[in-house]
Each structure stands twice: as C-alpha cells, then as structure tokens.
Design a protein around this motif. Structure first.
Motif, PDB file in Angstrom:
ATOM      1  N   ASN A  52      26.991  52.185  42.925  1.00 23.63           N
ATOM      2  CA  ASN A  52      26.499  50.969  42.271  1.00 23.63           C
ATOM      3  C   ASN A  52      27.287  49.733  42.687  1.00 23.63           C
ATOM      4  OD1 ASN A  52      25.021  52.930  40.698  1.00 23.63           O
ATOM      5  ND2 ASN A  52      24.833  51.372  39.113  1.00 23.63           N
ATOM      6  N   PHE A  53      28.592  49.911  42.873  1.00 26.16           N
ATOM      7  CA  PHE A  53      29.429  48.772  43.237  1.00 26.16           C
ATOM      8  C   PHE A  53      29.164  48.346  44.683  1.00 26.16           C
ATOM      9  CE2 PHE A  53      31.710  51.168  39.937  1.00 26.16           C
ATOM     10  CZ  PHE A  53      31.770  50.188  38.955  1.00 26.16           C
ATOM     11  N   ASP A  54      29.009  49.318  45.569  1.00 26.95           N
ATOM     12  CA  ASP A  54      28.755  48.997  46.971  1.00 26.95           C
ATOM     13  C   ASP A  54      27.398  48.329  47.164  1.00 26.95           C
ATOM     14  OD1 ASP A  54      31.196  50.064  47.569  1.00 26.95           O
ATOM     15  OD2 ASP A  54      30.434  51.877  48.540  1.00 26.95           O
ATOM     16  N   PHE A  55      26.445  48.639  46.275  1.00 22.66           N
ATOM     17  CA  PHE A  55      25.122  48.036  46.390  1.00 22.66           C
ATOM     18  C   PHE A  55      24.944  46.862  45.421  1.00 22.66           C
ATOM     19  CE2 PHE A  55      24.613  51.851  48.768  1.00 22.66           C
ATOM     20  CZ  PHE A  55      23.737  51.479  49.776  1.00 22.66           C
ATOM     21  N   HIS A  56      26.059  46.409  44.852  1.00 18.71           N
ATOM     22  CA  HIS A  56      26.124  45.145  44.102  1.00 18.71           C
ATOM     23  C   HIS A  56      25.163  45.082  42.922  1.00 18.71           C
ATOM     24  CE1 HIS A  56      28.717  43.817  47.322  1.00 18.71           C
ATOM     25  NE2 HIS A  56      27.775  44.112  48.201  1.00 18.71           N
ATOM     26  N   VAL A  57      25.084  46.204  42.188  1.00 12.96           N
ATOM     27  CA  VAL A  57      24.328  46.207  40.930  1.00 12.96           C
ATOM     28  C   VAL A  57      25.233  46.513  39.738  1.00 12.96           C
ATOM     29  CG1 VAL A  57      22.070  46.716  41.925  1.00 12.96           C
ATOM     30  CG2 VAL A  57      23.612  48.612  41.352  1.00 12.96           C
ATOM     31  N   SER A  58      26.479  46.848  40.000  1.00 15.24           N
ATOM     32  CA  SER A  58      27.495  47.012  38.954  1.00 15.24           C
ATOM     33  C   SER A  58      28.736  46.240  39.376  1.00 15.24           C
ATOM     34  CB  SER A  58      27.853  48.485  38.743  1.00 15.24           C
ATOM     35  OG  SER A  58      26.751  49.221  38.270  1.00 15.24           O
ATOM     36  N   PHE A  59      29.511  45.799  38.377  1.00 17.99           N
ATOM     37  CA  PHE A  59      30.649  44.932  38.671  1.00 17.99           C
ATOM     38  C   PHE A  59      31.875  45.402  37.900  1.00 17.99           C
ATOM     39  CE2 PHE A  59      26.643  42.605  38.732  1.00 17.99           C
ATOM     40  CZ  PHE A  59      26.582  42.261  40.080  1.00 17.99           C
ATOM     41  N   THR A  60      33.022  45.369  38.557  1.00 10.93           N
ATOM     42  CA  THR A  60      34.263  45.775  37.925  1.00 10.93           C
ATOM     43  C   THR A  60      34.757  44.692  36.977  1.00 10.93           C
ATOM     44  OG1 THR A  60      35.658  44.806  39.645  1.00 10.93           O
ATOM     45  CG2 THR A  60      34.864  47.063  40.021  1.00 10.93           C
ATOM     46  N   GLU A  61      35.707  45.053  36.139  1.00 17.22           N
ATOM     47  CA  GLU A  61      36.287  44.072  35.225  1.00 17.22           C
ATOM     48  C   GLU A  61      36.932  42.918  35.992  1.00 17.22           C
ATOM     49  OE1 GLU A  61      38.918  45.673  32.335  1.00 17.22           O
ATOM     50  OE2 GLU A  61      37.489  47.163  31.587  1.00 17.22           O
ATOM     51  N   ASP A  62      37.600  43.261  37.105  1.00 20.66           N
ATOM     52  CA  ASP A  62      38.245  42.212  37.902  1.00 20.66           C
ATOM     53  C   ASP A  62      37.210  41.264  38.488  1.00 20.66           C
ATOM     54  OD1 ASP A  62      40.763  43.149  37.378  1.00 20.66           O
ATOM     55  OD2 ASP A  62      40.941  44.306  39.226  1.00 20.66           O
ATOM     56  N   GLU A  63      36.076  41.808  38.949  1.00 21.63           N
ATOM     57  CA  GLU A  63      35.021  40.950  39.498  1.00 21.63           C
ATOM     58  C   GLU A  63      34.478  40.006  38.428  1.00 21.63           C
ATOM     59  OE1 GLU A  63      32.727  43.277  43.059  1.00 21.63           O
ATOM     60  OE2 GLU A  63      32.535  44.138  41.047  1.00 21.63           O
ATOM     61  N   LEU A  64      34.287  40.544  37.228  1.00 23.18           N
ATOM     62  CA  LEU A  64      33.718  39.735  36.160  1.00 23.18           C
ATOM     63  C   LEU A  64      34.703  38.693  35.641  1.00 23.18           C
ATOM     64  CD1 LEU A  64      31.765  42.501  34.224  1.00 23.18           C
ATOM     65  CD2 LEU A  64      30.813  40.713  35.687  1.00 23.18           C
ATOM     66  N   LYS A  65      35.986  38.889  35.928  1.00 26.37           N
ATOM     67  CA  LYS A  65      36.996  37.902  35.552  1.00 26.37           C
ATOM     68  C   LYS A  65      37.176  36.828  36.617  1.00 26.37           C
ATOM     69  CE  LYS A  65      39.706  41.081  32.667  1.00 26.37           C
ATOM     70  NZ  LYS A  65      40.977  41.859  32.570  1.00 26.37           N
TER      71      LYS A  65
END
Length: 242
Positions: A142-155
C-alpha cells in the motif's frame, strides 16, 4: 435542480442531436485515451509482495490465479477501521457481476486493504460480496503504491498521491486507487497502470446511470449522497442538492 425550458418535440430533437455530436466526441476521446493507456511503458516489480488470503499467504504473483492480468482495487479499510470506506464500498457493489466476464477474458480482479484478514472477511460477509479480497497488512504494498501513508509522512508538509504532492494536513492514512499488473511466461510481474481519486469512477455503474437521469447525480459534493448499501433504509431519498 435547474429550471428547464419546455419546448416542442422538434426543438428537443434538435437539441438532442447537438448533444449527440458532443457524446460522439467524448466516445472518440475515450477510445484515444484507452489506446494511450495500453501504450504506457511498464515497470518490472522487484519486490515479492505478500498478502494474507483465505487460502493462506500468497505473493502478488500468486494473486493472478493462473491468468496473465491482475487488477487490484486499493480498498480503504485500515488496520483499526471498523468498516470500509463508503465510497470504496459503493464501487465494490458493482464488481461481483463482472468477475466471470473478467476471468474468462484472462483478468483476475481482487481488492486489497491493510486491515487484518479477519476484519476484511467480516466486512465482506456484512456486504454480501464475492469479490476476492486480500490483506496487505505487514507488507510495503500500500505504501509503495501511494494509497497508505506512514505517521512520518502525515506529519510532513505533503504526501505523494495521484502522481502529485498533496497537503499532508488533513490527509487520511488511507486513500483509494486501482492498479493493474501483467505476468509473463517466466513469472515476472510488471506494473502497467494505476489510477487514483476519481480515476476509477467509471467502474461505478450507478453513477453512469445517474448521469442520464433527469436530476443527474444530485450531489452537493462528490458522492456525498453515498452510504453503505445496508445503511439507506432509515434515510429519506434526496430531493435536491441545493
């Protein structure tokens, strides 16, 4: 609902013929875009992504299920979510009837979410769906295909979605999308296409029907009228979007 001029049958036919010319332009443009889509270059996948399925752990290559083409719908159902996204559920309501036609045409269709398999299976039973649905929990899929985001990304200031950078502020940790893959005779897997946001909208037959109804989609904002199909019972039908 806008006010409409009432005219004779002859005047209506003239107006309809003018619109038909525009509809034919749209059809030709869609055909041209489809041809460009098929002509896109491919990317060889180096990761062997793993998924939890009702039949046990499988790789992305296994999900093809003996066919050469795979379409994955990135369904918004996060690890802690109690129910799936209403919009994703709306789209998925339209998939079961397509399955035998796709399978016969060498295409396997599956949904994938980061929720644990047990939660996926429970929601699938609630909705009464047959579409295969796997858990990508624990993988980078999901992260590699940019449909889920980590906490660091969302910050951070922005995240990658729909081939651009969008503000991270207010962005959910899951977003929808669709990706297509091809597996060749040697077993190598290639990423051929992805679409996000309103990109997969044409999979939603109800919207295509509403576009031809007198009031159209009758929405205040994109799909704001949509509920899970078992949640409409106690809600009055919309009379207008304002």
């Amino acid at each position: 609902m806008q006010n409409h001029t009432i005219v004779s049958r002859e005047e209506w036919t003239e107006a309809r013929r003018a619109l038909l010319l525009r509809e034919k332009e749209e059809t030709r443009l869609r055909d041209a875009v489809n041809a460009e889509r098929l002509a896109l270059p491919w990317v060889r996948l180096e990761k062997a992504y793993r998924f939890d399925t009702p039949a046990g752990p499988k790789t992305l290559a296994d999900l093809f299920d003996g066919r050469s083409q795979l379409i994955v719908y990135h369904f918004m159902l996060g690890p802690e979510w109690e129910a799936g996204c209403p919009g994703c559920s709306f789209l998925t309501d339209h998939l079961d009837g397509a399955l035998p036609h796709l399978n016969h045409h060498d295409v396997t269709l599956v949904a994938a979410s980061r929720a644990p398999l047990a939660r996926i299976e429970a929601y699938k039973r609630r909705m009464g769906w047959q579409v295969p649905w796997v858990s990508s929990n624990g993988s980078d899929f999901n992260f590699d295909f940019h449909v889920s985001f980590t906490e660091d990304e969302l910050k951070s200031d922005a995240v990658d979605y729909n081939f651009t950078r969008i503000p991270a502020d207010g962005c959910p940790d899951e977003l929808p999308g669709l990706s297509a893959f091809y597996k060749d005779e040697t077993g190598e897997v290639f990423h051929t296409y992805s679409s996000y946001a309103r990109g997969p909208e044409q999979l939603i037959g109800t919207l295509m029907i509403l576009d031809r109804a007198p009031k159209g989609r009758n929405e205040g904002s994109t799909m704001n009228f949509v509920r899970r199909h078992d949640e409409y019972e106690d809600e009055p039908a919309p009379r207008g979007a304002g």
